[in-house]
Design a protein around this motif. Structure first.
Motif, mmCIF file in Angstrom:
data_model
loop_
_atom_site.group_PDB
_atom_site.id
_atom_site.type_symbol
_atom_site.label_atom_id
_atom_site.label_comp_id
_atom_site.label_asym_id
_atom_site.label_seq_id
_atom_site.Cartn_x
_atom_site.Cartn_y
_atom_site.Cartn_z
ATOM 1 N N UNK A 67 5.021 -4.228 7.037
ATOM 2 C CA UNK A 67 3.964 -3.545 6.286
ATOM 3 C C UNK A 67 3.797 -2.113 6.773
ATOM 4 N N UNK A 68 3.927 -1.914 8.074
ATOM 5 C CA UNK A 68 3.840 -0.569 8.638
ATOM 6 C C UNK A 68 5.038 0.295 8.243
ATOM 7 N N UNK A 69 6.217 -0.332 8.181
ATOM 8 C CA UNK A 69 7.444 0.412 7.853
ATOM 9 C C UNK A 69 7.411 0.914 6.419
ATOM 10 N N UNK A 70 6.615 0.236 5.594
ATOM 11 C CA UNK A 70 6.402 0.720 4.240
ATOM 12 C C UNK A 70 7.368 0.151 3.225
ATOM 13 N N UNK A 71 7.449 0.876 2.142
ATOM 14 C CA UNK A 71 8.280 0.449 1.033
ATOM 15 C C UNK A 71 7.399 0.169 -0.164
ATOM 16 N N UNK A 72 7.906 0.504 -1.311
ATOM 17 C CA UNK A 72 7.172 0.235 -2.525
ATOM 18 C C UNK A 72 6.158 1.304 -2.875
ATOM 19 N N UNK A 73 5.995 2.294 -2.017
ATOM 20 C CA UNK A 73 5.073 3.374 -2.346
ATOM 21 C C UNK A 73 5.881 4.590 -2.810
ATOM 22 N N UNK A 74 5.247 5.731 -2.914
ATOM 23 C CA UNK A 74 5.939 6.913 -3.424
ATOM 24 C C UNK A 74 7.084 7.374 -2.530
ATOM 25 N N UNK A 75 7.076 6.973 -1.254
ATOM 26 C CA UNK A 75 8.142 7.392 -0.347
ATOM 27 C C UNK A 75 9.383 6.519 -0.472
ATOM 28 N N UNK A 76 9.287 5.409 -1.165
ATOM 29 C CA UNK A 76 10.441 4.537 -1.343
ATOM 30 C C UNK A 76 10.703 3.660 -0.133
ATOM 31 N N UNK A 77 11.863 3.067 -0.123
ATOM 32 C CA UNK A 77 12.242 2.141 0.937
ATOM 33 C C UNK A 77 13.246 2.784 1.873
ATOM 34 N N UNK A 78 12.886 2.900 3.123
ATOM 35 C CA UNK A 78 13.797 3.413 4.144
ATOM 36 C C UNK A 78 14.652 2.258 4.658
ATOM 37 N N UNK A 79 15.714 2.588 5.397
ATOM 38 C CA UNK A 79 16.523 1.547 6.040
ATOM 39 C C UNK A 79 15.649 0.703 6.965
ATOM 40 N N UNK A 80 14.738 1.368 7.687
ATOM 41 C CA UNK A 80 13.858 0.644 8.617
ATOM 42 C C UNK A 80 12.958 -0.339 7.884
ATOM 43 N N UNK A 81 12.449 0.054 6.718
ATOM 44 C CA UNK A 81 11.584 -0.843 5.949
ATOM 45 C C UNK A 81 12.373 -2.052 5.444
ATOM 46 N N UNK A 82 13.559 -1.815 4.912
ATOM 47 C CA UNK A 82 14.380 -2.930 4.419
ATOM 48 C C UNK A 82 14.747 -3.861 5.564
ATOM 49 N N UNK A 83 15.136 -3.298 6.705
ATOM 50 C CA UNK A 83 15.483 -4.132 7.873
ATOM 51 C C UNK A 83 14.281 -4.947 8.330
ATOM 52 N N UNK A 84 13.102 -4.345 8.322
ATOM 53 C CA UNK A 84 11.895 -5.068 8.746
ATOM 54 C C UNK A 84 11.604 -6.232 7.804
ATOM 55 N N UNK A 85 11.722 -5.996 6.497
ATOM 56 C CA UNK A 85 11.479 -7.089 5.544
ATOM 57 C C UNK A 85 12.560 -8.165 5.650
ATOM 58 N N UNK A 86 13.798 -7.776 5.956
ATOM 59 C CA UNK A 86 14.854 -8.782 6.150
ATOM 60 C C UNK A 86 14.560 -9.651 7.374
ATOM 61 N N UNK A 87 13.994 -9.058 8.422
ATOM 62 C CA UNK A 87 13.596 -9.850 9.592
ATOM 63 C C UNK A 87 12.515 -10.864 9.231
ATOM 64 N N UNK A 88 11.546 -10.432 8.432
ATOM 65 C CA UNK A 88 10.492 -11.358 7.991
ATOM 66 C C UNK A 88 11.131 -12.528 7.249
ATOM 67 N N UNK A 89 12.022 -12.223 6.304
ATOM 68 C CA UNK A 89 12.675 -13.273 5.521
ATOM 69 C C UNK A 89 13.485 -14.200 6.422
ATOM 70 N N UNK A 90 14.172 -13.649 7.402
ATOM 71 C CA UNK A 90 14.996 -14.460 8.318
ATOM 72 C C UNK A 90 14.134 -15.447 9.109
ATOM 73 N N UNK A 91 13.052 -14.973 9.697
ATOM 74 C CA UNK A 91 12.190 -15.872 10.473
ATOM 75 C C UNK A 91 11.519 -16.909 9.575
#
Length: 191
Positions: free
Chosen positions: A88-112
């Motif tokens: 949630x802190x890494x962001x994504x979905x807002x006007x700044x878009x999705x960074x590599x860090x945001x996608x990686x963070x969400x992939x970690x959530x999905x993995x766990x």
């Protein structure tokens, strides 16, 4: 026979709307912005300060992964929830878009979350009525949604050109395969 009732207190029952009662019972990082009671209990039993997990997500995840006395279900569910704090802190979905860090963070959530849902000793149907499973399923669904949106946003041209088959993409340090074989084309007739 009359029994003296001196000293007895009157009991008052307070009512609460259903949505507030559910929020109190099921509240977590997605619904109230703070860790759930289940996550707090797991962190405390692992001797990890919950406040540190809100501030230093990566350190908390590393410590929690190494913790032995916590069972797999509790560990994976809490890893998914704490990773959600970071995502949630890494962001994504807002006007700044999705960074590599945001996608990686969400992939970690999905993995766990996936680990909790499908790779622990108990099958999902054995805990179907447990609130924790509902929470973790929510983490998984939200994470997959963010990953799909982030990858699509960053690779729209490649995905549009592929139209059919499997597309290999890299995002957030991960290699992802998207099978578009059964994805409806833009020319498909509406049913």
């Amino acid at each position: 026979a009359l029994v003296p009732l001196g000293g007895c207190a009157t009991v008052h029952v307070a009512t609460s709307p259903a949505d507030k009662a559910i929020l109190l019972k099921r509240g977590d990082v997605l619904t109230r912005g703070s860790l759930s009671d289940a996550a707090l209990a797991t962190l405390r039993s692992a001797a990890i300060e919950p406040a540190d997990c809100q501030r230093y997500v990566a350190d908390c995840l590393a410590r929690l992964r190494r913790t032995e006395p916590v069972g797999d279900e509790a560990r994976l569910a809490t890893l998914a929830e704490v990773a959600s704090v970071g995502a949630l802190r890494a962001g994504g979905g807002d006007e700044s878009g999705y960074s590599d860090a945001a996608i990686a963070a969400w992939l970690d959530v999905a993995r766990y979350a996936y680990g909790y849902l499908f790779l622990t000793a108990r099958a999902p149907h054995a805990r179907v009525f447990e609130a924790r499973q509902n929470q973790v399923r929510d983490y998984y669904n939200v994470a997959v949604q963010h990953v799909a949106l982030g990858v699509a946003e960053r690779n729209l041209d490649r995905l549009a050109q592929a139209r059919d088959g499997v597309v290999q993409l890299r995002a957030g340090g991960w290699s992802l395969a998207f099978d578009l074989t059964h994805f409806p084309s833009e020319n498909a007739a509406a049913v």
